[in-house]
Design a protein around this motif. Structure first.
Motif, mmCIF file in Angstrom:
data_model
loop_
_atom_site.group_PDB
_atom_site.id
_atom_site.type_symbol
_atom_site.label_atom_id
_atom_site.label_comp_id
_atom_site.label_asym_id
_atom_site.label_seq_id
_atom_site.Cartn_x
_atom_site.Cartn_y
_atom_site.Cartn_z
ATOM 1 N N LEU A 20 0.800 -1.220 0.000
ATOM 2 C CA LEU A 20 0.000 0.000 0.000
ATOM 3 C C LEU A 20 0.840 1.282 0.000
ATOM 4 O O LEU A 20 0.521 2.225 -0.738
ATOM 5 N N PRO A 21 1.924 1.375 0.796
ATOM 6 C CA PRO A 21 2.725 2.615 0.746
ATOM 7 C C PRO A 21 3.308 2.880 -0.642
ATOM 8 O O PRO A 21 3.284 4.021 -1.121
ATOM 9 N N GLN A 22 3.821 1.824 -1.293
ATOM 10 C CA GLN A 22 4.408 1.997 -2.622
ATOM 11 C C GLN A 22 3.333 2.328 -3.664
ATOM 12 O O GLN A 22 3.556 3.145 -4.561
ATOM 13 N N ILE A 23 2.174 1.698 -3.549
ATOM 14 C CA ILE A 23 1.082 1.982 -4.480
ATOM 15 C C ILE A 23 0.571 3.408 -4.278
ATOM 16 O O ILE A 23 0.379 4.164 -5.239
ATOM 17 N N SER A 24 0.359 3.786 -3.025
ATOM 18 C CA SER A 24 -0.158 5.128 -2.720
ATOM 19 C C SER A 24 0.783 6.217 -3.225
ATOM 20 O O SER A 24 0.343 7.265 -3.701
ATOM 21 N N VAL A 252 9.906 -3.696 -6.444
ATOM 22 C CA VAL A 252 9.859 -3.558 -4.980
ATOM 23 C C VAL A 252 10.015 -4.936 -4.346
ATOM 24 O O VAL A 252 9.614 -5.954 -4.913
ATOM 25 N N GLN A 253 10.602 -4.954 -3.150
ATOM 26 C CA GLN A 253 10.791 -6.197 -2.403
ATOM 27 C C GLN A 253 9.534 -6.504 -1.600
ATOM 28 O O GLN A 253 8.920 -5.611 -1.023
ATOM 29 N N ARG A 265 9.771 -17.099 1.506
ATOM 30 C CA ARG A 265 8.742 -16.072 1.624
ATOM 31 C C ARG A 265 9.272 -14.668 1.344
ATOM 32 O O ARG A 265 8.950 -13.713 2.031
ATOM 33 N N VAL A 266 10.118 -14.555 0.353
ATOM 34 C CA VAL A 266 10.622 -13.262 -0.084
ATOM 35 C C VAL A 266 10.575 -13.246 -1.603
ATOM 36 O O VAL A 266 10.580 -14.287 -2.248
ATOM 37 N N GLY A 267 10.510 -12.055 -2.157
ATOM 38 C CA GLY A 267 10.472 -11.984 -3.605
ATOM 39 C C GLY A 267 10.428 -10.563 -4.098
ATOM 40 O O GLY A 267 10.542 -9.608 -3.313
ATOM 41 N N GLU A 268 10.271 -10.403 -5.390
ATOM 42 C CA GLU A 268 10.190 -9.093 -6.017
ATOM 43 C C GLU A 268 8.883 -8.961 -6.779
ATOM 44 O O GLU A 268 8.460 -9.887 -7.452
ATOM 45 N N GLU A 269 8.274 -7.813 -6.641
ATOM 46 C CA GLU A 269 7.115 -7.477 -7.452
ATOM 47 C C GLU A 269 7.440 -6.238 -8.271
ATOM 48 O O GLU A 269 8.351 -5.472 -7.932
#
Length: 275
Positions: A20-24, A252-253, A265-269
């Motif tokens: 949400l912070p990155q999208i906002s 983003v991570q 349970r980690v990745g990139e979007e």
């Protein structure tokens, strides 16, 4: 442009709460109507609470839940509280009985308050809030041993009040954007492309295959030509990067809560915009 944020009422695989912070931070400065063709748990919708919104999902049971909360919030609350009360004896046995009841109603196409209440109950008591179906379209996620309540009455009432001015559709993502026009904002929380190109998971019996991703990319370009602001999130893969060549992309991570192996349970979007 919006009212105070509302907490989502269900968990949903691939939900965007942590993004949400990155999208906002990347939203268009202004827009008219908000469109979300893959609404899922509605994390972004309820964070923004835009005054004018059109939401859609292909999952008929999920859309029924949204519609029943919009139209009959008190009936939903009463039905879910009754389920929670009855579950006190043997939670595991009760869960599987209600999962079977949910699937029976799905087979009969009974989209009503009871189905919506069962959906809320199994969502809160299945593994990781995962919605997964078998080849027959029947829900088959196991019990998670949770003793949590299935809903907050106050939250359901807040969601219902907000949804009064929201158009709720059920069907194909492309059709849901038919009326989107210049100045509108379309947010695509699309089904994930596989990290392994040889495998595709599906959250509905219809699935979302390579051709669906290609069709979505064409829609993204068509909406761009219409003058709509568009944002899309997905796994950061070569496949997705190639589909959206020429658009603005930021990686983003993220943490992934679905994988049973904690080390994975980690990745990139990737967040893709046309503005």
């Amino acid at each position: 442009m919006n009212i105070s944020p509302i907490a989502p009422f269900i968990k949903w695989a691939g939900g965007k709460r942590q993004l949400l912070p990155q999208i906002s931070a990347r939203l268009p400065e202004n827009y008219h109507t908000y469109y979300e063709p893959f609404v899922g748990g509605g994390a972004v919708l309820f964070a923004l609470c835009p005054e004018r919104a059109v939401i859609n999902d292909i999952n008929g049971s999920l859309v029924n839940l949204y519609r029943q909360i919009k139209l009959s919030p008190e009936a939903i609350i009463d039905a879910v509280e009754q389920l929670d009360g009855e579950a006190e004896t043997d939670r595991k046995v009760f869960y599987y009985a209600k999962r079977a009841a949910y699937n029976e109603k799905m087979m009969k196409g009974e989209y009503d308050v009871e189905l919506a209440a069962l959906f809320l109950y199994i969502n809160k008591h299945c593994f990781n809030g995962l919605y997964r179906v078998n080849e027959k379209g029947l829900f088959n996620v196991p019990f998670n041993n949770s003793k949590a309540k299935s809903c907050s009455p106050e939250n359901i009432r807040e969601v219902s009040e907000y949804l009064q001015n929201v158009t709720i559709l059920q069907g194909d993502f492309e059709e849901s954007c038919r009326d989107a026009e210049q100045g509108d904002f379309v947010f695509f929380d699309s089904p994930y492309a596989p990290l392994n190109p040889s495998s595709f998971e599906s959250y509905t019996k219809e699935g979302f295959d390579v051709e669906s991703h290609e069709r979505l990319a064409r829609l993204f370009r068509e909406l761009t030509e219409r003058g709509c602001s568009c944002m899309l999130t997905n796994h950061n893969t070569v496949f997705i990067n190639e589909l959206y060549e020429g658009f603005t992309k930021e990686v983003v991570q993220v943490k992934r809560n679905i994988n049973s192996d904690a080390s994975k349970r980690v990745g990139e979007e990737i967040i893709i915009t046309n503005y």
